[in-house]
Design a protein around this motif. Structure first.
Motif, PDB file in Angstrom:
ATOM      1  N   ARG A   1       0.824  -1.217   0.000  1.00  0.00           N
ATOM      2  CA  ARG A   1       0.000   0.000   0.000  1.00  0.00           C
ATOM      3  C   ARG A   1       0.853   1.261   0.000  1.00  0.00           C
ATOM      4  O   ARG A   1       0.395   2.335  -0.372  1.00  0.00           O
ATOM      5  N   GLY A   2       2.104   1.122   0.428  1.00  0.00           N
ATOM      6  CA  GLY A   2       2.976   2.289   0.476  1.00  0.00           C
ATOM      7  C   GLY A   2       3.833   2.473  -0.753  1.00  0.00           C
ATOM      8  O   GLY A   2       4.646   3.385  -0.797  1.00  0.00           O
ATOM      9  N   GLU A   3       3.687   1.596  -1.758  1.00  0.00           N
ATOM     10  CA  GLU A   3       4.559   1.655  -2.920  1.00  0.00           C
ATOM     11  C   GLU A   3       3.973   2.515  -4.039  1.00  0.00           C
ATOM     12  O   GLU A   3       2.783   2.480  -4.305  1.00  0.00           O
ATOM     13  N   ILE A   4       4.847   3.240  -4.723  1.00  0.00           N
ATOM     14  CA  ILE A   4       4.539   3.957  -5.962  1.00  0.00           C
ATOM     15  C   ILE A   4       3.224   4.715  -5.848  1.00  0.00           C
ATOM     16  O   ILE A   4       2.264   4.458  -6.574  1.00  0.00           O
ATOM     17  N   ARG A   5       3.155   5.627  -4.928  1.00  0.00           N
ATOM     18  CA  ARG A   5       1.946   6.409  -4.756  1.00  0.00           C
ATOM     19  C   ARG A   5       2.271   7.889  -4.896  1.00  0.00           C
ATOM     20  O   ARG A   5       3.337   8.346  -4.480  1.00  0.00           O
TER      21      ARG A   5
ATOM     22  N   GLU B   1      -3.346  14.020   1.078  1.00  0.00           N
ATOM     23  CA  GLU B   1      -1.896  14.118   1.204  1.00  0.00           C
ATOM     24  C   GLU B   1      -1.399  12.757   1.688  1.00  0.00           C
ATOM     25  O   GLU B   1      -1.561  12.404   2.851  1.00  0.00           O
ATOM     26  N   VAL B   2      -0.809  11.991   0.758  1.00  0.00           N
ATOM     27  CA  VAL B   2      -0.558  10.573   0.992  1.00  0.00           C
ATOM     28  C   VAL B   2       0.471  10.336   2.094  1.00  0.00           C
ATOM     29  O   VAL B   2       0.271   9.511   2.986  1.00  0.00           O
ATOM     30  N   GLU B   3       1.593  11.046   2.041  1.00  0.00           N
ATOM     31  CA  GLU B   3       2.672  10.773   3.001  1.00  0.00           C
ATOM     32  C   GLU B   3       2.256  11.083   4.428  1.00  0.00           C
ATOM     33  O   GLU B   3       2.597  10.351   5.357  1.00  0.00           O
ATOM     34  N   SER B   4       1.525  12.168   4.613  1.00  0.00           N
ATOM     35  CA  SER B   4       1.094  12.548   5.963  1.00  0.00           C
ATOM     36  C   SER B   4      -0.249  11.940   6.341  1.00  0.00           C
ATOM     37  O   SER B   4      -0.694  12.071   7.476  1.00  0.00           O
ATOM     38  N   ARG B   5      -0.902  11.270   5.355  1.00  0.00           N
ATOM     39  CA  ARG B   5      -2.215  10.657   5.567  1.00  0.00           C
ATOM     40  C   ARG B   5      -3.234  11.686   6.041  1.00  0.00           C
ATOM     41  O   ARG B   5      -4.100  11.398   6.873  1.00  0.00           O
ATOM     42  N   ARG B   6      -3.148  12.886   5.456  1.00  0.00           N
ATOM     43  CA  ARG B   6      -4.109  13.939   5.778  1.00  0.00           C
ATOM     44  C   ARG B   6      -5.128  14.059   4.664  1.00  0.00           C
ATOM     45  O   ARG B   6      -4.805  13.930   3.486  1.00  0.00           O
ATOM     46  N   VAL B   7      -6.370  14.345   5.060  1.00  0.00           N
ATOM     47  CA  VAL B   7      -7.437  14.601   4.103  1.00  0.00           C
ATOM     48  C   VAL B   7      -7.980  16.000   4.372  1.00  0.00           C
ATOM     49  O   VAL B   7      -8.247  16.355   5.521  1.00  0.00           O
ATOM     50  N   LEU B   8      -8.111  16.787   3.306  1.00  0.00           N
ATOM     51  CA  LEU B   8      -8.603  18.147   3.434  1.00  0.00           C
ATOM     52  C   LEU B   8      -9.809  18.354   2.533  1.00  0.00           C
ATOM     53  O   LEU B   8      -9.866  17.831   1.419  1.00  0.00           O
ATOM     54  N   ARG B   9     -10.744  19.137   3.018  1.00  0.00           N
ATOM     55  CA  ARG B   9     -11.881  19.562   2.204  1.00  0.00           C
ATOM     56  C   ARG B   9     -11.905  21.090   2.203  1.00  0.00           C
ATOM     57  O   ARG B   9     -11.975  21.708   3.261  1.00  0.00           O
TER      58      ARG B   9
ATOM     59  N   GLU C   1      -8.535   6.298   0.451  1.00  0.00           N
ATOM     60  CA  GLU C   1      -7.265   6.234  -0.258  1.00  0.00           C
ATOM     61  C   GLU C   1      -7.351   5.253  -1.428  1.00  0.00           C
ATOM     62  O   GLU C   1      -6.879   5.534  -2.534  1.00  0.00           O
ATOM     63  N   LEU C   2      -7.949   4.087  -1.202  1.00  0.00           N
ATOM     64  CA  LEU C   2      -8.092   3.095  -2.263  1.00  0.00           C
ATOM     65  C   LEU C   2      -8.823   3.679  -3.464  1.00  0.00           C
ATOM     66  O   LEU C   2      -8.401   3.502  -4.618  1.00  0.00           O
ATOM     67  N   LEU C   3      -9.904   4.391  -3.214  1.00  0.00           N
ATOM     68  CA  LEU C   3     -10.700   4.949  -4.302  1.00  0.00           C
ATOM     69  C   LEU C   3      -9.997   6.127  -4.978  1.00  0.00           C
ATOM     70  O   LEU C   3      -9.970   6.221  -6.212  1.00  0.00           O
ATOM     71  N   LEU C   4      -9.405   7.020  -4.187  1.00  0.00           N
ATOM     72  CA  LEU C   4      -8.772   8.213  -4.761  1.00  0.00           C
ATOM     73  C   LEU C   4      -7.516   7.881  -5.555  1.00  0.00           C
ATOM     74  O   LEU C   4      -7.193   8.572  -6.526  1.00  0.00           O
ATOM     75  N   LEU C   5      -6.782   6.848  -5.132  1.00  0.00           N
ATOM     76  CA  LEU C   5      -5.562   6.490  -5.851  1.00  0.00           C
ATOM     77  C   LEU C   5      -5.845   5.676  -7.117  1.00  0.00           C
ATOM     78  O   LEU C   5      -4.926   5.392  -7.879  1.00  0.00           O
TER      79      LEU C   5
END
Length: 219
Positions: free
Chosen positions: A120-124, A136-144, A160-164
């Motif tokens: 899950r952490g590869e090539i994102r 924000e993938v590395e910090s696992r933050r979601v903003l609206r 994350e699964l859906l957005l990536l």
């Protein structure tokens, strides 16, 4: 070589798991209690954590340790390895961690689950934006609209699964397997509940339902 923290107080089981992981190419830092686990956590760069729940420090010490790890900002994936198989324990484990495997278990399944967590952490990408929502993938933050939105661990993983994978349609069964792990048996409407919660927090238009087939974020 991926580095793992194994927190397991049972000597025989810990030795067996550590040796199996090492044979499959993982670097294992084995702790038998919370104090030792903190020392290893702070001393070594780690890629994932495997935690028992019942420890010498208490019946729910593994859950407590995981929460403290998250509070200090470490977002590496956590797999709980425990004999506690009640539904409430599973749900709690999946809120504060990413996967939950009950004892007794088969070592090949443990290896497969660890590898799945690490993939899950590869090539994102570092950041994904869809409409007014940013991940924000590395910090696992979601903003609206630029404002951080608090999500549970499993809400984040579903999103994350859906957005990536924009435009890709995921069935409920595939989401369960990818987020909760192979062979998960739980509430039949679990995915619907998490999708509903995400829509409440991030807006109704972000996740599209394809009736009878599954969910996707429009590409």
């Amino acid at each position: 070589m991926a580095a793992l923290l194994l927190l397991e107080d049972e000597e025989a089981l810990g030795q067996t798991v550590a040796e199996a992981l090492a044979r499959h190419g993982f670097q294992v830092h084995w702790a038998k209690g919370e104090e030792e686990a903190w020392s290893l956590l702070l001393a070594h760069p780690l890629d994932a954590l495997i935690l028992d729940v019942r420890l010498p420090e208490g019946e729910e010490a593994g859950f407590r340790f995981a929460r403290a790890v998250r509070e200090m900002g470490l977002q590496k994936p956590i797999l709980f390895l425990t004999a506690r198989d009640a539904l409430e324990d599973r749900l709690l484990g999946l809120e504060v961690g990413e996967d939950y495997l009950t004892k007794p278990f088969h070592l090949p399944e443990l290896i497969a689950r660890v590898r799945a967590l690490l993939r899950r952490g590869e090539i994102r990408p570092k950041r994904v934006e869809v409409g007014e929502v940013a991940l924000e993938v590395e910090s696992r933050r979601v903003l609206r609209k630029g404002v951080p939105v608090p999500l549970t661990a499993k809400e984040y993983q579903v999103l994350e699964l859906l957005l990536l994978n924009p435009g890709r349609l995921f069935s409920k069964e595939e989401i369960l397997e990818r987020v909760w792990g192979p062979g998960y048996e739980g509430e039949s409407n679990l995915v619907e509940v998490y999708i509903k919660n995400l829509r409440k927090k991030l807006g109704e238009g972000l996740i599209e339902t394809v009736r009878g087939l599954g969910y996707r974020v429009p590409g």
